[in-house]
Write an enzyme that holds these catalytic residues in place. Structure first.
Site, PDB file in Angstrom:
ATOM      1  N   GLY A  72       0.794  -1.214   0.000  1.00 16.24           N
ATOM      2  CA  GLY A  72       0.000   0.000   0.000  1.00 16.24           C
ATOM      3  C   GLY A  72       0.832   1.273   0.000  1.00 16.24           C
ATOM      4  N   THR A  73       1.964   1.249   0.702  1.00 17.99           N
ATOM      5  CA  THR A  73       2.800   2.450   0.784  1.00 17.99           C
ATOM      6  C   THR A  73       3.359   2.824  -0.582  1.00 17.99           C
ATOM      7  OG1 THR A  73       3.376   2.148   3.106  1.00 17.99           O
ATOM      8  CG2 THR A  73       4.929   3.394   1.769  1.00 17.99           C
ATOM      9  N   ASN A 152      -7.524   4.043   8.935  1.00 19.26           N
ATOM     10  CA  ASN A 152      -6.840   2.887   9.498  1.00 19.26           C
ATOM     11  C   ASN A 152      -6.750   2.894  11.016  1.00 19.26           C
ATOM     12  OD1 ASN A 152      -5.071   5.136   8.792  1.00 19.26           O
ATOM     13  ND2 ASN A 152      -3.406   3.902   9.615  1.00 19.26           N
ATOM     14  N   GLN A 180      -7.794  -0.322   4.037  1.00 16.45           N
ATOM     15  CA  GLN A 180      -8.601  -0.827   5.152  1.00 16.45           C
ATOM     16  C   GLN A 180     -10.057  -1.062   4.762  1.00 16.45           C
ATOM     17  OE1 GLN A 180      -7.447  -1.761   8.025  1.00 16.45           O
ATOM     18  NE2 GLN A 180      -5.411  -0.843   8.095  1.00 16.45           N
ATOM     19  N   SER A 200      -3.867  -3.451  -0.490  1.00 13.44           N
ATOM     20  CA  SER A 200      -2.758  -4.194   0.104  1.00 13.44           C
ATOM     21  C   SER A 200      -3.251  -5.560   0.551  1.00 13.44           C
ATOM     22  CB  SER A 200      -2.166  -3.432   1.289  1.00 13.44           C
ATOM     23  OG  SER A 200      -1.036  -4.089   1.801  1.00 13.44           O
ATOM     24  N   CYS A 326       2.835   1.961  11.054  1.00 17.67           N
ATOM     25  CA  CYS A 326       3.883   2.662  10.313  1.00 17.67           C
ATOM     26  C   CYS A 326       4.462   3.825  11.106  1.00 17.67           C
ATOM     27  CB  CYS A 326       3.341   3.174   8.983  1.00 17.67           C
ATOM     28  SG  CYS A 326       2.775   1.842   7.897  1.00 17.67           S
TER      29      CYS A 326
END
Length: 391
Positions: A72-73, A152, A180, A200, A326
């Protein structure tokens, strides 16, 4: 510590047995490079194509609109930077919310150094981004609006279809971080007017290290990773075939079982919240009380520090979070909780409990009983009283 209960599933889930079984042949049987032209490569490409089809089907997209990433990042970085750079000739104004994932916020900060202008929208006390604010701040030179579908940390669901419509009315591209959201709410990119979307695997019982970016056909986006012809020339790098196959299976299961899982998770969540509020005083629910996903509960406990709660629960085998995984290395209060306009004390006492589909009521009883003891212990030694004054 004889018992363990994992309540940090918004950080990552376990890999389900169905997903793992799907992945196993890709390690030692279908092990070719999917970009190779020989039969080994074609076999690998075939299972990648099947996974791409599953991911596309889950959000009502075309297979040619799905690009696999490392997670996802990366997908968020690519969406924000790639769309901004590719469309800079139309304008340099971007709109995001203040409660986005750091991969969105940090990407915007980098763009600001390049001369882009970014407007950061507030949310209300329940975590909803204001439609009125977007109408107020969007301009004719706004090229991109990015609002996450589900937060999230607090689980609030945004009004994505309405926000996307406003963006389109001004000619802007609309991106959403749906990491999410997949498996918890229905996502239809065509119906909702989503131009780009981040996913993700490891949030939906798939493997870590793989995600995807949906980019609507016809939309221009600059490459983030160069040096290879993979992903139709848009994202260089050898494809992680086992992880991609696992992602495809995980997303298929998530969509297949969404109703059953949501029913169970809602029952568990409501049972958990009811018991906490009955047994512990001075607790505040963070986020929207109704417009939220069923697997995330964020609570602030007055007169205690969230980090202390986390550590004491961990000693009893219970895993929770004080915010996004994160940003867990930071001592700062969550930027999401602070955006809800709560006091510093309440922001620092916030705990995220996120449930998996395998959770039981017996697990919840153990967590609540332990939480009661932990909060009582910490409040007994806290220098802060209910009046906010030192003891």
């Amino acid at each position: 510590m004889d018992r363990k209960v994992y309540l940090d599933n918004a950080a990552t889930t376990y890999v389900s047995s169905e997903v793992l079984n799907e992945m196993m042949p890709c390690f030692n049987t279908i092990y070719g490079n999917s970009n190779s032209l020989h039969s080994f490569g074609r076999d690998a490409q075939a299972v990648v194509d099947r996974a791409r089809d599953r991911v596309a089907k889950a959000i009502n997209a075309n297979t040619t609109e799905i690009y696999f990433t490392s997670g996802g990042t990366e997908a968020n970085n690519w969406a924000i930077k790639g769309l901004a750079h590719a469309n800079a000739s139309k304008g340099k104004h971007i709109i995001v919310s203040k409660i986005e994932h750091d991969s969105i916020l940090e990407s915007c900060k980098e763009l600001e150094k390049e001369g882009f202008e970014v407007t950061y929208l507030n949310c209300d006390s329940e975590g909803l981004v204001s439609v009125t604010d977007l109408l107020h701040y969007i301009r004719t030179d706004t090229i991109l609006v990015s609002i996450m579908a589900v937060n999230n940390e607090i689980g609030t669901i945004q009004s994505i279809k309405t926000l996307a419509s406003i963006a389109h009315d001004k000619g802007a591209i609309f991106h959403t971080d749906a990491v999410q959201a997949i498996g918890h709410i229905k996502i239809d990119v065509k119906d909702m007017g989503i131009d780009a979307l981040t996913m993700s695997a490891h949030k939906i019982y798939g493997p870590k290290g793989v995600g995807a970016l949906y980019v609507r056909n016809g939309l221009h986006i600059e490459n983030l990773i160069v040096g290879g012809s993979q992903e139709r020339g848009k994202r260089g790098g050898t494809l992680n075939v086992p992880a991609i196959v696992g992602f495809g299976k995980a997303v298929e299961i998530a969509v297949r079982d969404i109703f059953v899982n949501n029913q169970k998770l809602k029952s568990i969540r409501d049972y958990f919240v009811k018991n906490v509020f009955e047994k512990i005083d001075y607790v505040k629910l963070n986020g929207h009380p109704f417009q939220k996903v069923n697997n995330i509960v964020n609570l602030s406990f007055e007169m205690v520090e969230g980090e202390s709660v986390l550590m004491l629960l961990d000693m009893e085998g219970i895993a929770v979070s004080t915010g996004s995984a994160c940003t867990s290395g930071s001592l700062e209060a969550s930027h999401v909780i602070k955006a809800l306009k709560v006091s510093d004390e309440m922001a620092h006492s916030a705990i995220r409990f996120s449930f998996a589909k395998s959770i039981s009521k017996d697990d919840v009883d153990y967590v609540v009983d332990t939480l009661v003891k932990v909060i009582a212990k910490l409040r007994a030694i806290s220098p802060i009283t209910k009046t906010g004054r030192a003891k």
